[in-house]
Design a protein around this motif. Structure first.
Motif, PDB file in Angstrom:
ATOM      1  N   ARG A 219     -34.568-104.218 -18.168  1.00  0.00           N
ATOM      2  CA  ARG A 219     -35.331-105.548 -18.249  1.00  0.00           C
ATOM      3  C   ARG A 219     -36.323-104.644 -16.853  1.00  0.00           C
ATOM      4  O   ARG A 219     -37.221-105.701 -17.127  1.00  0.00           O
ATOM      5  N   GLY A 220     -35.684-103.957 -15.990  1.00  0.00           N
ATOM      6  CA  GLY A 220     -36.787-103.991 -15.047  1.00  0.00           C
ATOM      7  C   GLY A 220     -37.445-102.236 -14.168  1.00  0.00           C
ATOM      8  O   GLY A 220     -37.371-102.414 -16.461  1.00  0.00           O
ATOM      9  N   ALA A 221     -38.540-102.180 -14.347  1.00  0.00           N
ATOM     10  CA  ALA A 221     -39.097-101.699 -14.169  1.00  0.00           C
ATOM     11  C   ALA A 221     -37.534-100.018 -13.179  1.00  0.00           C
ATOM     12  O   ALA A 221     -36.997-100.530 -13.620  1.00  0.00           O
ATOM     13  N   ASP A 222     -38.881 -98.576 -13.427  1.00  0.00           N
ATOM     14  CA  ASP A 222     -37.964 -97.896 -12.931  1.00  0.00           C
ATOM     15  C   ASP A 222     -37.251 -97.703 -10.999  1.00  0.00           C
ATOM     16  O   ASP A 222     -37.711 -97.846 -10.442  1.00  0.00           O
ATOM     17  N   SER A 223     -36.466 -98.800 -10.933  1.00  0.00           N
ATOM     18  CA  SER A 223     -35.555 -99.155  -9.662  1.00  0.00           C
ATOM     19  C   SER A 223     -35.394 -97.660  -8.622  1.00  0.00           C
ATOM     20  O   SER A 223     -35.711 -97.515  -7.459  1.00  0.00           O
ATOM     21  N   SER A 224     -34.873 -95.793  -9.065  1.00  0.00           N
ATOM     22  CA  SER A 224     -35.670 -95.048  -8.561  1.00  0.00           C
ATOM     23  C   SER A 224     -36.694 -94.678  -8.103  1.00  0.00           C
ATOM     24  O   SER A 224     -36.577 -94.154  -6.618  1.00  0.00           O
ATOM     25  N   LEU A 225     -37.924 -95.112  -8.713  1.00  0.00           N
ATOM     26  CA  LEU A 225     -38.786 -94.547  -8.543  1.00  0.00           C
ATOM     27  C   LEU A 225     -39.958 -95.504  -7.691  1.00  0.00           C
ATOM     28  O   LEU A 225     -40.044 -95.290  -6.490  1.00  0.00           O
ATOM     29  N   ILE A 226     -39.465 -96.998  -7.299  1.00  0.00           N
ATOM     30  CA  ILE A 226     -39.691 -98.022  -6.145  1.00  0.00           C
ATOM     31  C   ILE A 226     -38.914 -97.804  -4.857  1.00  0.00           C
ATOM     32  O   ILE A 226     -39.152 -97.171  -3.565  1.00  0.00           O
ATOM     33  N   ALA A 227     -37.384 -97.063  -5.514  1.00  0.00           N
ATOM     34  CA  ALA A 227     -36.275 -96.953  -3.762  1.00  0.00           C
ATOM     35  C   ALA A 227     -37.129 -95.690  -3.042  1.00  0.00           C
ATOM     36  O   ALA A 227     -37.447 -95.593  -2.251  1.00  0.00           O
ATOM     37  N   LEU A 228     -37.387 -94.373  -4.137  1.00  0.00           N
ATOM     38  CA  LEU A 228     -38.696 -93.447  -3.484  1.00  0.00           C
ATOM     39  C   LEU A 228     -39.404 -93.547  -2.415  1.00  0.00           C
ATOM     40  O   LEU A 228     -39.623 -93.400  -1.478  1.00  0.00           O
ATOM     41  N   TYR A 229     -39.937 -94.301  -3.226  1.00  0.00           N
ATOM     42  CA  TYR A 229     -41.495 -94.912  -2.036  1.00  0.00           C
ATOM     43  C   TYR A 229     -41.320 -95.751  -0.815  1.00  0.00           C
ATOM     44  O   TYR A 229     -42.011 -95.678  -0.170  1.00  0.00           O
ATOM     45  N   ARG A 230     -40.009 -96.756  -0.799  1.00  0.00           N
ATOM     46  CA  ARG A 230     -39.774 -97.114  -0.293  1.00  0.00           C
ATOM     47  C   ARG A 230     -39.122 -96.748   1.206  1.00  0.00           C
ATOM     48  O   ARG A 230     -39.804 -96.569   1.861  1.00  0.00           O
ATOM     49  N   ARG A 231     -38.112 -95.241   0.309  1.00  0.00           N
ATOM     50  CA  ARG A 231     -38.130 -94.571   1.367  1.00  0.00           C
ATOM     51  C   ARG A 231     -39.031 -94.443   2.328  1.00  0.00           C
ATOM     52  O   ARG A 231     -38.330 -93.423   3.432  1.00  0.00           O
ATOM     53  N   LYS A 232     -40.388 -93.398   1.742  1.00  0.00           N
ATOM     54  CA  LYS A 232     -41.098 -92.396   2.382  1.00  0.00           C
ATOM     55  C   LYS A 232     -41.824 -92.948   2.960  1.00  0.00           C
ATOM     56  O   LYS A 232     -42.317 -93.007   3.917  1.00  0.00           O
ATOM     57  N   CYS A 233     -42.053 -94.099   2.525  1.00  0.00           N
ATOM     58  CA  CYS A 233     -42.481 -95.892   3.221  1.00  0.00           C
ATOM     59  C   CYS A 233     -41.895 -96.056   4.792  1.00  0.00           C
ATOM     60  O   CYS A 233     -42.466 -95.894   6.141  1.00  0.00           O
ATOM     61  N   LEU A 234     -40.946 -96.040   4.686  1.00  0.00           N
ATOM     62  CA  LEU A 234     -40.100 -96.319   5.925  1.00  0.00           C
ATOM     63  C   LEU A 234     -40.070 -95.212   6.654  1.00  0.00           C
ATOM     64  O   LEU A 234     -39.797 -95.488   7.946  1.00  0.00           O
ATOM     65  N   LEU A 235     -39.671 -94.140   6.181  1.00  0.00           N
ATOM     66  CA  LEU A 235     -40.323 -93.631   7.139  1.00  0.00           C
ATOM     67  C   LEU A 235     -41.213 -92.566   7.721  1.00  0.00           C
ATOM     68  O   LEU A 235     -41.050 -92.372   9.217  1.00  0.00           O
ATOM     69  N   ARG A 236     -41.778 -93.008   7.416  1.00  0.00           N
ATOM     70  CA  ARG A 236     -43.255 -92.097   7.649  1.00  0.00           C
ATOM     71  C   ARG A 236     -43.724 -93.497   9.211  1.00  0.00           C
ATOM     72  O   ARG A 236     -44.125 -93.398  10.038  1.00  0.00           O
ATOM     73  N   LEU A 237     -43.540 -95.428   8.448  1.00  0.00           N
ATOM     74  CA  LEU A 237     -43.604 -95.934   9.833  1.00  0.00           C
ATOM     75  C   LEU A 237     -42.656 -95.973  10.975  1.00  0.00           C
ATOM     76  O   LEU A 237     -43.105 -96.013  12.117  1.00  0.00           O
ATOM     77  N   ASN A 238     -41.379 -95.325  10.211  1.00  0.00           N
ATOM     78  CA  ASN A 238     -40.506 -94.992  11.511  1.00  0.00           C
ATOM     79  C   ASN A 238     -41.267 -93.937  12.530  1.00  0.00           C
ATOM     80  O   ASN A 238     -41.377 -93.950  14.125  1.00  0.00           O
ATOM     81  N   ASP A 239     -41.704 -93.200  12.109  1.00  0.00           N
ATOM     82  CA  ASP A 239     -42.435 -91.577  12.879  1.00  0.00           C
ATOM     83  C   ASP A 239     -43.048 -92.541  13.523  1.00  0.00           C
ATOM     84  O   ASP A 239     -43.972 -91.666  14.705  1.00  0.00           O
TER      85      ASP A 239
END
Length: 358
Positions: A219-239
């Protein structure tokens, strides 16, 4: 396969009832995956953007393939033939495994319905509506088939199709497209290093996608892809927030703390649910450790005070009461645009990853 539908027009002109009136002017239009078609300039409701959509391309091609049946047996038989042609094409597409670069569900609602085993009545009504689209009024043959499709739609009673169920399936597809648009926008912003904006779209893509996937994996999109780039964004913003914090400049410190309070911490809270992944937990631990390390350093009284204000929230990642500002509304992309942009951004990400590895 591309067809020059102008050839079919010439063939159909042997039967005068199928030809455009002599006074009608026509223009030649190139339709991707179909070829050139002759469009009456007085066509009622003709919309070029709709005609260029993958869904309409399929219908036009199906009508073209049904031309012999149409000539021999009339418009109703032509509709049945075209309907079967398009159903067969869409069914084949629905059997393909979606990839981030090419997800057939983005092209057509029918692919989404077929992949998720929607009721036959919902599928057939949806496809029939495609043949009843007023944009098919580009020539006499398509007009005839469109009129038959409309009559058949009128004849479908409430006992044949549960309209509430029909609406729910289409609402789910609209939600799937919303997730796709949020994900696409987030990825494009990520590629431009606009991490604050990207994170908001990716978080909303993930949260909305979770609602869809609760009903079924497809029913939905690839959740692992969304989670991967959510995580990447979050780490970059934290830095980035930590770098601003370490600057000791008043404005930059406040900016860094603002990024933490408005984006990083709320996002971490949302990630800490019952289904949090190991990768997400590891990322959260990295971010927490980055800030906890300041406790043993002489960063000055002002920074210690600020640290004491946000650190408890950073460590207590309860998802309750978390509100993240919704991203700006986006004009819905045409399916053709959505598919081409996804292919482009995934190719760009792949190239960037390859360069990073080298």
């Amino acid at each position: 396969m591309k067809l020059n539908l102008g050839l079919y027009e010439a063939m159909l002109c042997r039967n005068t009832r199928l030809c455009s009136p002599p006074s009608s002017q026509v223009s030649e239009v190139e339709i991707p995956s179909v070829g050139k078609i002759l469009v009456r300039l007085d066509a009622d409701g003709y919309n070029e953007e709709v005609m260029l959509s993958p869904a309409m391309q399929g219908v036009i091609l199906a009508i073209a393939k049904a031309h012999q049946t149409f000539d021999r047996d009339g418009s109703e038989a032509g509709l049945v033939k075209a309907f079967r042609e398009e159903y067969s094409r869409l069914y084949s597409l629905s059997r393909e495994t979606p990839t981030p670069q090419n997800d057939p569900r983005r092209q057509h609602v029918l692919v989404y319905l077929l992949q998720n085993d929607a009721p036959k009545q919902v599928v057939e009504r949806t496809l029939l509506e495609q043949f009843a689209d007023r944009n098919l009024s580009y020539d006499e043959r398509s007009i005839s088939i469109m009129k038959v499709a409309r009559e058949k739609l009128k004849g479908i009673g409430p006992d044949e199709v549960d309209m509430e169920e029909y609406k729910k399936w289409h609402e789910d597809y609209s939600l799937f497209r919303k997730v796709s648009i949020y994900l696409l926008t987030g990825l494009e912003l990520y590629q431009k290093n606009q991490y604050c904006e990207a994170l908001t779209y990716l978080v909303y893509a993930y949260e909305t996608n979770t609602v869809l996937q609760a009903k079924g994996a497809s029913r939905g999109a690839d959740s692992s892809l969304i989670a991967l780039y959510r995580r990447k964004c979050l780490l970059r913003l934290n830095d980035a927030a930590a770098a601003l914090f370490e600057s000791h400049d008043g404005k930059e410190v406040d900016e860094g703390v603002g990024v933490l309070n408005e984006l990083v911490i709320p996002c971490m809270h949302l990630m800490m649910n019952n289904h949090v992944s190991r990768d997400d937990l590891d990322a959260i631990e990295v971010m927490r450790n980055r800030w906890c390390a300041y406790l043993g350093k002489d960063v000055g009284e002002n920074l210690q005070l600020k640290l004491g204000e946000f650190l408890p929230r950073l460590l207590d990642c309860s998802p309750e009461g978390v509100v993240l500002k919704e991203p700006p509304r986006i004009r819905p992309n045409s399916p053709y645009d959505l598919c081409s942009r996804f292919a482009a951004v995934m190719e760009s990400i792949h190239r960037a990853s390859a360069v990073a590895v080298k």
